[in-house]
Enzyme design. Sequence first.
Site, PDB file in Angstrom:
ATOM      1  N   LYS A 313       0.855  -1.178   0.000  1.00 50.26           N
ATOM      2  CA  LYS A 313       0.000   0.000   0.000  1.00 50.26           C
ATOM      3  C   LYS A 313       0.892   1.229   0.000  1.00 50.26           C
ATOM      4  O   LYS A 313       1.708   1.418   0.908  1.00 50.26           O
ATOM      5  CB  LYS A 313      -0.927   0.021   1.216  1.00 50.26           C
ATOM      6  CG  LYS A 313      -1.814   1.277   1.260  1.00 50.26           C
ATOM      7  CD  LYS A 313      -2.852   1.196   2.366  1.00 50.26           C
ATOM      8  CE  LYS A 313      -2.241   1.349   3.724  1.00 50.26           C
ATOM      9  NZ  LYS A 313      -3.270   1.408   4.791  1.00 50.26           N
ATOM     10  N   ARG A 380     -12.290   3.640  14.171  1.00 47.26           N
ATOM     11  CA  ARG A 380     -11.209   2.667  14.379  1.00 47.26           C
ATOM     12  C   ARG A 380     -10.565   2.858  15.736  1.00 47.26           C
ATOM     13  O   ARG A 380     -10.182   3.975  16.113  1.00 47.26           O
ATOM     14  CB  ARG A 380     -10.162   2.798  13.283  1.00 47.26           C
ATOM     15  CG  ARG A 380      -8.867   2.023  13.544  1.00 47.26           C
ATOM     16  CD  ARG A 380      -8.018   1.881  12.307  1.00 47.26           C
ATOM     17  NE  ARG A 380      -8.650   0.981  11.334  1.00 47.26           N
ATOM     18  CZ  ARG A 380      -8.095   0.658  10.166  1.00 47.26           C
ATOM     19  NH1 ARG A 380      -6.924   1.152   9.819  1.00 47.26           N
ATOM     20  NH2 ARG A 380      -8.723  -0.170   9.341  1.00 47.26           N
ATOM     21  N   LYS A 477     -13.703  -4.265   2.590  1.00 46.97           N
ATOM     22  CA  LYS A 477     -14.817  -3.315   2.703  1.00 46.97           C
ATOM     23  C   LYS A 477     -15.235  -2.813   1.319  1.00 46.97           C
ATOM     24  O   LYS A 477     -16.430  -2.629   1.043  1.00 46.97           O
ATOM     25  CB  LYS A 477     -14.407  -2.136   3.593  1.00 46.97           C
ATOM     26  CG  LYS A 477     -13.924  -2.542   4.987  1.00 46.97           C
ATOM     27  CD  LYS A 477     -13.528  -1.317   5.785  1.00 46.97           C
ATOM     28  CE  LYS A 477     -12.962  -1.680   7.153  1.00 46.97           C
ATOM     29  NZ  LYS A 477     -11.621  -2.267   7.074  1.00 46.97           N
TER      30      LYS A 477
END
Length: 796
Positions: A313, A380, A477
């Site tokens: 990422k 989160r 997600k």
Amino acid sequence: MNRFGEQLRSSMIKDYFWHYIAYDDLKDALKTQYVTDPSPSNPKPDRKPWTESDERRFVALLESELDKVATFQSLKSNEIIQRIKASEREVNHVVSRLDIPASGSRRASERPTDEDFLLLEADLSDIIADVHDLAKFTQLNYTGFQKIIKKHDKQTMWYLKPVFATRLNAKPFFKDNYDAFVVKLSRLYDLVRTKGNPVKGDSSAGGGQQNFIRQTTKYWVHPDNITELKLIVLKHLPVLVFNPSKEFEEKDSAITSIYYDNPDTWELYKGRLQKTEGAEAIRLRWYGGMDVDQIFVERKTHREDWTGEKSVKARFPMKEKYVNSYLSGDMTVGSVFEKMRKDGKKSEQQIADWEALAKEVQYRAVTRNLQPVCRTFYHRTAFQLPGDARVRISLDTELSMIREDNLDGRRRAGDNWRRMDIGIDWPFRQLPPEDIERFPYAVLEVKLQTQAGQEPPQWIRDLTASHLVEAVPKFSKFIHGCATLFPDKINLLPFWFPQMDVDIRKPVTHDDDDETDDEVEQRGDNTATDGTQIANPAIYERRLTEATRNELDVEERVGVDFLAGDEDYPLYDSDDESDFDDALEEARRVGGPYYYRMLLSSYLQRTGHITWEVLKAITPRPRATQIPEAGSNGITVLGTGKRTVKRFTAPKGKRIHVPIRVEPKVYFAAERTFLSWLEFSILIGSIAATLLNFGSDYVTFASAWIFTTIAIMCLLYSVMLYVWRVDKIRKRRDVKRIYYEKWGPTMLCLGLLLAVLVNFILRVRHGNGIASDNNSQSQNQIVANMSSYDMRGLEL
């Protein structure tokens, strides 16, 4: 599942017993008097109809129960707050005494000892246990009120739910957010555990992390288990606070991401779902509210294991005002980082890396027509030692997926890169149901950076094996949001999609030799059952970790049950099995003769399948031994009663993508198998050619033609099988014939057996005639030789 009344009674905390909802009393209040007294002939006579006076009586009882529960919850919550404040003062006082010199001072004896920190840790453990108990108390009572209102409306036909919802909102005992407690207790517990020397480091949300690689496993957590799981984790890892200098606010944990894709091809969705090499996901993320000016542009790239690389990422920051012009290509990448380069706060190398990434993302966004399609929002809670990313646990709650597109004519985002009619005001009640998917579970991510061969910590292995979590590998997600929000656009579904209707809660298991809480209290020390010393009261440990064994879930039960079966993946209908259904559904939309041809083909196919199954059933063959059910002879399989297996089937027109691992060696294996078939076909063909060229009778010719036919059929079959396998491997279809083929070798063996038998039978049947012919020819040859010998003798 047990009835709620039984669950409530079994879950009650002894100290809170009188403060729970009187669920059984409320149930009894719903029963009116009998019209006539029960008798042996009529044990259950009709009851009198529900009247207005009955309604007033029930509502008054319900109000008193609500007042009782809400009052106790408020008092207990305030008590916990005061205890946390008192504990914080004690911790700060003990830590401040660490500055006293250890020697050479009159106050050296005032330095804190290990016993002082153990007492503080025990006190904090008691507070953590009380927070856990209060959260369970709140959840059970809220469920109780919902259950009794539903039962009331169903039995009496007097609809109380809308009115009582207002009363609940007036006394919202169930809306207390325990995150602030968790954050405060985590900081204090970490301070005490490290004896005043907590680990320090960069606690930012990721601004300093350019490229990072982690091994991640994902789990679902039921809302009933969220607080308990947080309290377990904070005893091992502190809550990662992004800005320790300010008081914790709910918006500090909010994370929002906008995912981009091409709405015509959905190439990014399909690539991430099928895990193709180099598949990308492009998103824009920000932390906090809508007023945040810094946006992170992220690209996630999937790498297959056989490449020797890890999925990565990469991200770079950007000002919000530049996002629209950057994504449209109107603004150059150099302009985006011009001010950053002038400020000189970042190194030239880092800015150059960001620029290279920004150019690639901008090129893909422009050339592939990427548009915002889905937004994800969640709060989160991250657990990690500051500056130490070896173990990182994050728990995402209140997860929601929201549409960002303009595909159906509604201008949600318009020409902007995100829609502006919502912010972080979960649960986003202003949105219509078709625009939002509120995910029913929390998502736990365990991220580990371990060396080769190194095992994860034992407490993590215990946690992930407990009843608190449900493993869902490769959950995304983005994928779930797109599959849910665009049912008319996306036909390929993730493998976890059909399991959303399955309750993931699992029963808590107990050790038979576990001590009760009373036994631990009577022992009165900090000694565990094995004799080892523990720093925290065993009562709390029993409450939170009384069960670490995880009863087999659906996948595990089915996997064990079908070990001896003939199905490779019994949970899901594979992609290949639903291809024809997709074609039939498409033909239905087209209509006309084409649809009727497909429908007739479907009926013929089903008839053939049923006929084949009937023939298999009546054909004598070895069969698997049936395991008797529990109760027949005292045998219980897997600790359960009657075994039931649920098979998940995709809706019409949809396919379930079953994840398949495809590496280059799979292609090579298919090629080697094809070459083996080719070699065998050439060998059989060579035998046929030899017989055909050197044979002198019709038996040899017949055998040669049989071997020639077998060789040609093997060649054609192997070519078609190889092409079919390569196509299925390339499409990552879950078809067991890719790896296992029973019909081809079986038919080949039968063909060779037939050829040998035909040759043998023909040779035996005509052997005598052939032998007599050979004897006559031999005698004639001998006579001719003798005659020629006599003639030569005479000449001499």
